[in-house]
Each structure stands twice: as structure tokens, then as C-alpha cells.
Write an enzyme that holds these catalytic residues in place. Structure first.
Site, short mmCIF file in Angstrom:
data_model
loop_
_atom_site.label_atom_id
_atom_site.label_comp_id
_atom_site.label_asym_id
_atom_site.label_seq_id
_atom_site.Cartn_x
_atom_site.Cartn_y
_atom_site.Cartn_z
N GLU A 202 2.47 4.91 -4.12
CA GLU A 202 2.36 5.81 -5.32
C GLU A 202 3.68 6.54 -5.57
O GLU A 202 3.92 6.85 -6.73
CB GLU A 202 1.23 6.82 -5.09
CG GLU A 202 -0.15 6.19 -5.15
CD GLU A 202 -0.44 5.24 -3.98
OE1 GLU A 202 0.11 5.53 -2.89
OE2 GLU A 202 -1.15 4.25 -4.14
N ASP B 210 -8.89 3.91 -1.90
CA ASP B 210 -9.80 4.39 -0.84
C ASP B 210 -11.09 4.98 -1.39
O ASP B 210 -11.27 6.20 -1.46
CB ASP B 210 -9.07 5.41 0.03
CG ASP B 210 -7.92 4.77 0.77
OD1 ASP B 210 -7.86 3.53 0.82
OD2 ASP B 210 -7.08 5.52 1.31
N ASP C 115 0.85 -1.19 0.00
CA ASP C 115 0.00 0.00 0.00
C ASP C 115 0.89 1.24 0.00
O ASP C 115 2.11 1.13 0.15
CB ASP C 115 -0.87 -0.07 1.27
CG ASP C 115 -1.90 1.05 1.32
OD1 ASP C 115 -2.29 1.55 0.26
OD2 ASP C 115 -2.31 1.41 2.43
C1 GLC Z 1 -4.55 3.33 2.95
C2 GLC Z 1 -5.08 2.12 2.20
C3 GLC Z 1 -6.11 1.42 3.04
C4 GLC Z 1 -5.48 1.01 4.37
C5 GLC Z 1 -4.92 2.23 5.08
C6 GLC Z 1 -4.14 1.87 6.36
O1 GLC Z 1 -5.51 4.27 3.12
O2 GLC Z 1 -5.61 2.47 0.96
O3 GLC Z 1 -6.59 0.30 2.36
O4 GLC Z 1 -6.43 0.40 5.18
O5 GLC Z 1 -4.03 2.92 4.22
O6 GLC Z 1 -3.11 0.99 6.10
#
Ligand code: GLC
Length: 800
Positions: A408, A483, A405
Site C-alpha cells: 500500500e 485481510d 503483499d
Molecule cells: C498480510 C496479507 C496476508 C498474508 C500476511 C503474511 O496480512 O494480507 O494475506 O498472509 O500478510 O504475509
């Protein structure tokens, strides 16, 4: 029309007259009077690559997107010329290069114009950064439509849109916001019933304009790098998509458990909570294969550590979950906390693997753990180092999948939400700034993760998921759309985004079912599950601070309905797995938008709600509250209503009932659908009987079923079976023939065959060309089922 002189006034430069050209193997290099060079390479009979250098100096030819193993080769490459033009002719396309200005035009072999330069290649010097803004414009034909570009949250048909690619962390993104988590600079154009694709392999920020600025012009450009694009001729969209996917690579088959239902939240902790969650699934008889650990499992959000208060013995917990049929998937982010007592930080510093600013200091930025440094995943040594860190998680603790995650890369509390543009990257030995490496950072992180998980999970198959990616990233990971929000609009977007990703080579994708931010109503949650079970990746995930999002949270009715749909997914696992096989082997997307399915029918060109799941299912989600059904378009052909077997002739729009416990689902006539019994998780049962649902058709239709061990690599050594079922339906007879290719010894002993829509009563039968009594094949008149040995080759059912 903007003239060249006007553009020149604005600082744009153009190639001038051609002075020479030279062939070198597959490539022809054209040179203009002002030293612009264009190399056209024949990649395949239906694929040409175009590269431009404004001063005759090309960059080193390097791409993260192109799959090195992709097949090359063409059968014909002729060059002809006259006073005005030079022609490159292959077996499928003709490319015309105009001598006076180097513009190109592409025709099919019947001389139909497919795509031609408008202004063609032009550029503008980048005084701030060096290099050029490289640009291309093409003429658009009346009625031309556009598709593709990955995860864009906008209408499916891109005509009239202007879109750019710059991977961005967009919490609770809105419709039409174009910079999301992924950069997939590939689109498909369709006109005159013929399709082509453009893959602009440039990792800088890229821009696409589909008749937005000027009605008859499509253009694409980048903030730096080379004008380097592939033209892919169809004429079918299906050909364009499979050729693009072949060029940029396909994944290996995932383990079958990865196709089950997954449950996630930010975050399930401590251990007792995770155990309670697991018990709830089993108590509620709600199938589930994987539970996710979000960042709170870590010690202060330090990657590759555990919070021992919450999870004192992770290995034991993971083992216990596994015994109950749950795989544990854990998150790993790129940010490494700056902490002198933290081993990975110290080691990475010593090995010099972290990104640095242009003048030398480390790239520092705030993410969940506070101030962080970030590995340079474009450095192959850093990737290897990162991969090795999965040893403990995977080989020792027993985690089965990794979720990447924030890659980007996302940085908090800074303008632009990412690294400053001056950050330096190795780019596999082609040193560059973040302007060039930004869009591949996440993909290269996912690659390192994939290599690591693959190494330590062996002999099983890896499962990884990433938020950010670039073209070709599908080789390394599945993905989700980030998200999103618990809203009806986002349900609509979810449907479009996953179809669009599939058209862009990235089939293994899903959304946060129910929405990440905010909380869905029970109704919205139900409708989202109904769609989500038809997405290749099926996971409920939510931010956790807006209330619960487990299926039982919304009351008995929602639980029952959502269970019914998840059970349907589990029944369809052999069908879905077969679709994955076709994706991983033949690059065929798992979801097919209607325009992909039937491009000759112009009704499909602007459709986006309905889609084809695998080869035979037509699905259309309900995307509005308080409705008992909807109008939808049924594509041409005859379709069975999945719920009641009524047959509908397509090519028209109609109302379909869909109260909350239903959604419009149709099956193509002639289809043979393999089904498993409901399981609580993949491989819970040893399945000895496969169910085949046969949908009668007056005519012929083939269906396939792929089977192997559901995990591991034996299938690569030939241990799999590909069963082809040939259906032939006549007025008073139905024939089903089976051909089994492969040497896999499956557990299957029998097949229970159910006939839908038989227009006659069965009175006699033959199996493998011998007459048999109806009793001996277990014929049940009421349910229209029979039971055969799994290896039957030929079945005739007749009415006399
Ligand atoms: C980001 C991710 C989400 C995750 C969060 C905490 O917002 O997109 O899926 O739960 O980080 O790790």
C-alpha cells in the site's frame, strides 16, 4: 444550495468569464478572465477528457493509469458557438461550455442532458503543501444511481455514500470502511436508463460524494494534483465499463492453471507440511492447481531468500510438486531488511534505489523482517532491478507465480500505517512526494514483478497477484481483497467487492475464501466456497493462527459439498476461460452485476446479491446461516434452474431452495455451455471430448467457446480457435450450427451434446446437411445426448 459566495468565503476559488478559446488538434483550450484554463480533449466520439489549470500552467501530462496502446480516434468533432455557449459536438455527445463561468454540461446526441456542472470546477490553495485542493461538483438527477470505485466494502449502489481513496493495510476491515488496499477513482452514473462514467485520474488522496452531503450533488476532489477527469458516455453500463477498461488497459490471458483452485495459508512450512498438504488434496480427490508459500519460506523474511531449515532444496520440492500437478506461488513484499550482510539491501543502497525522506535520510519502517527500506518502484531503473531478482525464483527454482503483499505500502506501528507524506519518489522522472505516489506504489511494484516474472517464465505466461493497486493495475496483476474476516457479513462483502472490482476494470479478483482472520464454521466455509468457485480468482487463504482451513478440516459433509463445487469449477473451466478471453480481448467483465446485465429494469438498480457469471450463468450466494434457500431476483428472460432444469420466467423475485449442498444457479435459455471432465488439476487429462450443454430456447441465441494451448504465447500468433455456436429452437426442431474461426489444432475429437429442456422427442437428425440415423450419432434417449465430430458445422434434430 451552497452559493459560490459562501464557498468563496471558505477559501474556494472559481473560474470567471471565458475570454478566449483555441483549438489544437483533438483539444480545445479555454481561458478565463482570471487565467484559469480548461483543456477539453476529444478522446473518442463517446469520451472527453477535461483538464484544468488554475493559473494557465499545466503539469507535464503523465499518467500511470492510461494504457499507451489504447485506441484513439473519433469521426466527428465540430465546434459551434453563440453568445452564451460554445459547443463541442462529436458523433455521440455534445459538450456545452458556458461563457460566463466556464461550467460544462454534457448531452447525448438526442439532446438529453447526461451530466452537468453544479458548482463545477473550483479549488482551494494548499498552504501547507503548495498546489491546490482541486474540486468538481455535478448536479444529480432524481433517481440517479452510482456504481464502481474498486474494492470498497459497502453497499453496491453508492448513492448516499462519501468515499475516499488512500491505499491502506486494513486488517480485518469492517463494512463501510472506505480506505482499503486499492484506489480506483472511477464511477458510473445511471439515470433515465442511460449510463456514463467518470474517471478522475488523480493519484493523490481522492474523495467522492454521491449525494451524501447534498441531495442533488455529486462531487469529487483531490488533496493535490490536477483536476483531470474523463467523461465516458455509454449509454449502456457495459459500454462505459469496456471503454474505461480499454482506456486503462487490459491484461494478457493468464495461464489456465491460474483459474484452478488455489490453497494458501500463512504459512505452510516446512517442506514436509507442504508435501502433506499436496498429498491430502490428491488423496481426497479434491482438485487443486496451486499451493502458496507465505513469508515463512524466507530467511528471516528477507525477500528472495529461503529458510534452508524449512526448505533445504526448494528447486527439488517445487519440481516434485509440479510432477503432482501443483504450481508453487511465493510471496514477495516490498520491505527490504536493513542488514549489511543481505545482498539486496547492499546492492539497492549502492544503486540508490530506496525511498528517501524529504531531507535525505532513507525511509525506514518496520514490517515483518523488522526495520526495512523500500525500493522506489516509481523509478523505472528500480523496477528493472527488482524484476531481475525474479530470475532465481522463477527461472532457477521453478516458482510459477508471485504474490505481492504489503504494497500500500504498509508500515507497522506508525500513525497512518504507511510512509510519512514527505517521502520522495521518482514518479518516472516527475519527482514528487508520497502524497502523489502513495496510491500508485503498489501498482508499480506489481508492474515490476509482472515484468520480471514474464521475462523469466517465458515461453509460459506469468501469473501475479497484488494486494494494492491503482486504476490500470489490472494490466499487471490479479488481485485479492486483503485481510477479511470469517463472518457472514464478510461473505456478503466478498460478493459485492468482486462484482464492484469487475465493474471497475479489475475482473481477475477473488477473496480469501473462508476469511483470513478468525475461523469459519463448516457451514460458512461451504457457502464461501460455493461463491468463490464463481469468482475469477479462487483461493482459500487464512492467517493460520485461528485453526485450519483446508476443505477436509470441517468433516466429511463439508468436504463432499465443497469438492462438488470445486469440481463444477473445473468442469466449467472452458467456459470461464472463454470469459477471460472476452475480458482480455474485449474488456468485458467476467462477473456482471444485474444492473450491468439489464439496466433498463429498475429492479436491478439496487440489487447486489445476484450476478451473471460469464455470459449465461445467474448465480446467487447464500449469505446467512441455517437456511434452506432464499428469495432472489431473477432478471428478465427465461432461466433454467441448473440443478433440475425447471424453467423460470424472470422479472420477478422468488424463493429458491438451497440446502447446504446447493446454491441458486440458473442458466439462460438458449445457452450452450462448454464443459471439461473433472480433473485434479488443469491439463491432467488430454481432453478429446468436449461436453456441450445446450439449453433449449424457442428462438435464437449465440454462444462462444475459445480454445488454445492454455499457456504460452502461440495464441498471439493466431493459434487459437473461436467457436461460435448458433442455436435456433422451434416447436419441433432444434438447430445447432458451429462456426470455427482459427487455425489451432486442438486435441478435441468429439463433442458430447446434452440437450436440456427439449419440448419434443427427437425422431430424426441431419448432420452437416445429410440425414443420419440416430444410432450413428450415439443418441441416448434417457440422457438426451448425442455425440458428433468436433468439427460438425450443422446439426438438425427434428420431431416428426
Ligand atoms: C498480510 C496479507 C496476508 C498474508 C500476511 C503474511 O496480512 O494480507 O494475506 O498472509 O500478510 O504475509
Amino acid at each position: 444550495m451552497i452559493t459560490n459566495t459562501e464557498l468563496e468565503k471558505k477559501g474556494n476559488l472559481f473560474p470567471t468569464k471565458l475570454v478566449s478559446y483555441e483549438q489544437n488538434g483533438d483539444s480545445i483550450c479555454f481561458t478565463s478572465e482570471n487565467a484559469v484554463q480548461l483543456i477539453i480533449t476529444v478522446v473518442r466520439d463517446s469520451m472527453l477528457r477535461f483538464r484544468y489549470a488554475t493559473d494557465g500552467i499545466f503539469e507535464k501530462d503523465f499518467s500511470y493509469a492510461i494504457d499507451e496502446d489504447q485506441p484513439h480516434g473519433y469521426s466527428v468533432m465540430d465546434i459551434t458557438e453563440d453568445d452564451e455557449f460554445i459547443w463541442i459536438i462529436t458523433e455521440q455527445i455534445k459538450c456545452r461550455i458556458t461563457r460566463k463561468d466556464m461550467r460544462t454540461a454534457l448531452f447525448d446526441i438526442e439532446d438529453q442532458l447526461i451530466l452537468q456542472d453544479e458548482l463545477g470546477f473550483h479549488w482551494e490553495e494548499s498552504f501547507e503543501f503548495g498546489g491546490n485542493y482541486v474540486k468538481m461538483s455535478k448536479t444529480t438527477v432524481d433517481g440517479e444511481n452510482f456504481y464502481g470505485l474498486g474494492d470498497k466494502p459497502t453497499s453496491f449502489n453508492l448513492k448516499g455514500k462519501r468515499i475516499s481513496n488512500w491505499n491502506t493495510d486494513q486488517y480485518a476491515f469492517s463494512k463501510d470502511l472506505d480506505e482499503l488496499y486499492k484506489a480506483i477513482p472511477f464511477y458510473i452514473g445511471l439515470h433515465s436508463a442511460k449510463a456514463y462514467g467518470i474517471f478522475f485520474d488523480n493519484t493523490f488522496k481522492t474523495h467522492f460524494d454521491f449525494c451524501h452531503e447534498r441531495r442533488h450533488v455529486t462531487s469529487f476532489w483531490a488533496d493535490g494534483g490536477e483536476m483531470n477527469y474523463y467523461f465516458i458516455y455509454g449509454p449502456k453500463i457495459a459500454d462505459v465499463v469496456t471503454k474505461y477498461t480499454n482506456l486503462t488497459g487490459r491484461p494478457e490471458l493468464p495461464p489456465m492453471w491460474a483459474l484452478g483452485y488455489h490453497q494458501s495459508k500463512w504459512s505452510y512450512y516446512p517442506e514436509a507440511k507442504v508435501k502433506e498438504l499436496a498429498a491430502n488434496f490428491r488423496d481426497n480427490k479434491f482438485p487443486c492447481d496451486a499451493l502458496y508459500l507465505d513469508i515463512d519460506y524466507m530467511d528471516g523474511f528477507r525477500c528472495f531468500t529461503w529458510n534452508k531449515d524449512y526448505f533445504p532444496e526448494p528447486k527439488r520440492m517445487v519440481e516434485e510438486l509440479e510432477r503432482d500437478g501443483f504450481k508453487t506461488v511465493a510471496i514477495i513484499d516490498p520491505g527490504i531488511k536493513i542488514d549489511n550482510k543481505y545482498e539486496i539491501f547492499k546492492d539497492g543502497l549502492e544503486k540508490d534505489y530506496f525511498c528517501k525522506r524529504a531531507d535525505g535520510p532513507y525511509m525506514q519502517g518496520k514490517v515483518w523482517p523488522g526495520n526495512c527500506v523500500f525500493p522506489d518502484f516509481t523509478n523505472p531503473k528500480a523496477r528493472e532491478w527488482w524484476a531481475d531478482h525474479y530470475k532465481t525464483l522463477i527461472a532457477e527454482i521453478g516458482i510459477k507465480g508471485i504474490w505481492n503483499d504489503m504494497n500500500e505500502p504498509a508500515v507497522m506501528e506508525v500513525p497512518g500505517k504507511t510512509f510519512p507524506l514527505d517521502v520522495r519518489h521518482d514518479y518516472d522522472g516527475n519527482r514528487c512526494s508520497h502524497r502523489k505516489a502513495h496510491n500508485v506504489y503498489g501498482m508499480q511494484m506489481a508492474r515490476a514483478t509482472y515484468e520480471g516474472v514474464k521475462k523469466y517464465i517465458f515461453p509460459k505466461r506469468p501469473f501475479t497477484i497484488t494486494r494494492a493497486s491503482y486504476s490500470g493495475g489490472q494490466r499487471f496483476s490479479s488481485t485479492w481483497t486483503g485481510d477479511n474476516l470469517a463472518s457472514w457479513e464478510h461473505l456478503w462483502l466478498a460478493n459485492i467487492q468482486i462484482q464492484r472490482l469487475g465493474m471497475s476494470g479489475f475482473s481477475f479478483a477473488g477473496t480469501d475464501i473462508g476469511g483470513f482472520a478468525d475461523q469459519p464454521t463448516g457451514e460458512l466455509f461451504t457457502r464461501w466456497i460455493q461463491l468463490g468457485v464463481f469468482h475469477p480468482f479462487c483461493r482459500v487463504h487464512s492467517s493460520g493462527d485461528h485453526g485450519e482451513q483446508e476443505p477436509w478440516y470441517f468433516g466429511e459433509e463439508v468436504l463432499e459439498i465443497t469438492r462438488k463445487f470445486v469440481e463444477l469449477r473445473y468442469q466449467l473451466l472452458p467456459y470461464l476461460y472463454t470469459a477471460f478471453y472476452q475480458y482480455c480481448k474485449d474488456n468485458i467483465p467476467i462477473l456482471k452485476p444485474l444492473v450491468y446485465f439489464d439496466q433498463a429494469d429498475i429492479q436491478t438498480h439496487y440489487r447486489s446479491d445476484e450476478f451473471i457469471f460469464g455470459e449465461h450463468f445467474l448465480v446467487c450466494p447464500i449469505q446467512e446461516p441455517n437456511v434452506q434457500g432464499r428469495r432472489m431476483y431473477i432478471p428478465r428472460g427465461n432461466w433454467y434452474n441448473f440443478w433440475n432444469d425447471t424453467v423460470i420466467e424472470g422479472g420477478k423475485e422468488l424463493w429458491v431452495d438451497a440446502p447446504l449442498d446447493s446454491m441458486p444457479i440458473f442458466v439462460k435459455e438458449g445457452a450452450i455451455i462448454p464443459k471439461y471432465p473433472v480433473q485434479q488439476y488443469v491439463d491432467e487429462l488430454e481432453i478429446e471430448e468436449l461436453r456441450l450443454d445446450v439449453y433449449y430456447k424457442n428462438g435464437k441465441q449465440n454462444s462462444i467457446y475459445y480454445e488454445d494451448d492454455h499457456d504460452g504465447y502461440d495464441y498471439k500468433m493466431g493459434l487459437f480457435n473461436l467457436r461460435t455456436f448458433k442455436l435456433t429452437g422451434k416447436t419441433k426442431e432444434i438447430i445447432v450450427q458451429q462456426h470455427v474461426a482459427g487455425t489451432y489444432e486442438s486435441n478435441l475429437k468429439t463433442m458430447k451434446i446434452k440437450f436440456h429442456g427439449l419440448p419434443f422427442e427427437i425422431t430424426s437428425a441431419s448432420v452437416n446437411n445429410e440425414n443420419v440415423s440416430l444410432e450413428s450419432i450415439g443418441y441416448d434417449k434417457e440422457s438426451n445426448t448425442i455425440i458428433l465430430q468436433e468439427n460438425f458445422t450443422d446439426l438438425h434434430l427434428i420431431s416428426e
